[in-house]
Design an enzyme around this catalytic site. Structure first.
Site, short mmCIF file in Angstrom:
data_model
loop_
_atom_site.label_atom_id
_atom_site.label_comp_id
_atom_site.label_asym_id
_atom_site.label_seq_id
_atom_site.Cartn_x
_atom_site.Cartn_y
_atom_site.Cartn_z
N ASN A 11 0.86 -1.18 0.00
CA ASN A 11 0.00 0.00 0.00
C ASN A 11 0.90 1.23 0.00
O ASN A 11 1.51 1.55 1.02
CB ASN A 11 -0.89 -0.04 1.26
CG ASN A 11 -1.68 1.25 1.44
OD1 ASN A 11 -1.74 2.09 0.54
ND2 ASN A 11 -2.28 1.40 2.61
N LYS A 13 0.07 4.25 -0.19
CA LYS A 13 -0.55 5.44 0.43
C LYS A 13 -0.35 6.65 -0.48
O LYS A 13 -0.34 6.50 -1.69
CB LYS A 13 0.00 5.64 1.84
CG LYS A 13 -0.09 4.35 2.67
CD LYS A 13 0.21 4.53 4.13
CE LYS A 13 0.05 3.20 4.84
NZ LYS A 13 0.26 3.29 6.28
N GLU A 100 -6.40 4.86 8.20
CA GLU A 100 -6.16 6.26 7.86
C GLU A 100 -7.40 6.89 7.23
O GLU A 100 -7.61 8.10 7.31
CB GLU A 100 -4.93 6.36 6.95
CG GLU A 100 -3.64 6.10 7.74
CD GLU A 100 -2.50 5.49 6.96
OE1 GLU A 100 -2.54 5.53 5.72
OE2 GLU A 100 -1.58 4.96 7.60
N GLU A 168 -4.82 -4.69 10.93
CA GLU A 168 -3.77 -3.68 11.07
C GLU A 168 -3.97 -2.91 12.37
O GLU A 168 -4.79 -1.98 12.42
CB GLU A 168 -3.81 -2.69 9.89
CG GLU A 168 -3.55 -3.32 8.55
CD GLU A 168 -3.02 -2.29 7.54
OE1 GLU A 168 -1.97 -2.56 6.95
OE2 GLU A 168 -3.64 -1.23 7.37
N SER A 213 3.98 -2.15 10.25
CA SER A 213 5.43 -2.25 10.43
C SER A 213 6.02 -3.60 10.01
O SER A 213 6.94 -4.10 10.65
CB SER A 213 5.82 -1.92 11.87
OG SER A 213 5.49 -0.57 12.17
P1 13P Z 1 3.47 0.38 7.54
O1 13P Z 1 3.91 -0.92 6.90
O2 13P Z 1 4.19 1.56 7.02
O3 13P Z 1 3.46 0.27 9.03
O4 13P Z 1 1.94 0.59 7.09
C1 13P Z 1 1.04 -0.44 7.21
C2 13P Z 1 -0.19 -0.06 6.51
O5 13P Z 1 -0.91 0.82 6.92
C3 13P Z 1 -0.52 -0.80 5.27
O6 13P Z 1 -1.81 -0.56 4.85
#
Ligand code: 13P
Length: 251
Positions: A11, A13, A100, A168, A213
């Site tokens: 992802n 983002k 988010e 998550e 993470s």
């Molecule tokens: P990180 O791997 O940066 O912690 O993000 C996880 C996430 O939100 C994937 O959708």
């Protein structure tokens, strides 16, 4: 026991410009050089990169997904993207209910469920995200939150062909923190039980991804936990070599 093919999804983002295509190209090369037998691989770049990535990833075996969709099929929703539009661009998947979006855009379980329904109608697989905040974990309410979000966010008719769940923990996203393997196992097995209770054999075969993470150094251990059928990766999916290091858990 049902055999589930794992999925490792990136992802991105709100990251990436046209030049970021180089990372997708590099990833495709890694996967060609060192084939992956144990999982499918998916990239979910921002909307702006879906079209270039669709042609770039063609024939590489790397799937394409969106990060969100609107719950309506079409209409007066300025700035939004429908599930059908994603499908039209070559997406197979869409993430819905990411924390988010829940936090930053006020999305609740009912809306997430409507988005997942829209994804199903368009022929997309919905990756439905759930996860507790740090406050809820500290208050000992993790399992309650997970069960409520799961029940509220998954539409009837969810099954192996159209839905994946991603656990998550909000406090583990982008922080470098992860739950213990025992805690991951506890939540994933609860999700599995609830999926089976509601969807029967379909629930037994749906992927349950872990996200928060994930990096090359912890992917092997996390992916070996019972009922962890892949990963949803944020930061570490932006660099091809790091994402490839996570995929190593399935080589
Ligand atoms: P990180 O791997 O940066 O912690 O993000 C996880 C996430 O939100 C994937 O959708």
């Amino acid at each position: 026991m049902t055999e589930i093919r794992a999925l490792v999804a990136g992802n991105w983002k709100m990251n990436g410009l046209t030049e970021s295509a180089a990372e997708a190209r590099a990833l495709a090369e890694f996967l060609t050089q060192d084939a992956v037998s144990g999982c499918s691989v998916l990239l979910c770049p921002p909307f702006t990169l879906l079209a270039p990535f669709a042609s770039l990833l063609e024939g590489t075996g790397i799937g394409l997904g969106g990060q969100d969709c609107h719950s309506n099929r079409a209409g007066a929703n300025t700035g939004d993207i429908s599930a059908e539009m994603l499908k039209d661009l070559g997406c197979e998947y869409v993430i819905v209910g990411h924390s988010e979006r829940r936090a930053g855009h006020g999305e609740d379980d009912a809306l997430v469920r409507a988005k997942a329904e829209a994804a199903h109608e368009a022929g997309l697989k919905a990756i439905v995200c759930i996860g507790e905040t740090q406050d809820k974990r500290q208050a000992g309410q993790t399992l309650d939150v997970i069960q409520m979000q799961l029940a509220g966010s998954l539409p009837d008719g969810s099954g192996i062909g159209n839905t994946l769940v991603a656990y998550e923990p909000v406090w583990a996203i982008g922080t470098g923190l992860t739950p213990s393997l025992e805690d991951v196992g506890e939540v994933h097995s609860l999700i599995r039980q609830d999926l089976i209770a509601r969807f029967g054999t379909e629930g037994a075969g749906m992927n349950i991804l872990y996200g928060g993470s994930v990096k090359p150094s912890n992917a092997g251990a996390l992916m070996a936990v019972d009922n962890v059928d892949g990963a949803l990766v944020g930061g570490a999916s932006l660099k091809a070599h790091e994402f490839n290091g996570i995929i190593d858990a399935y080589r």
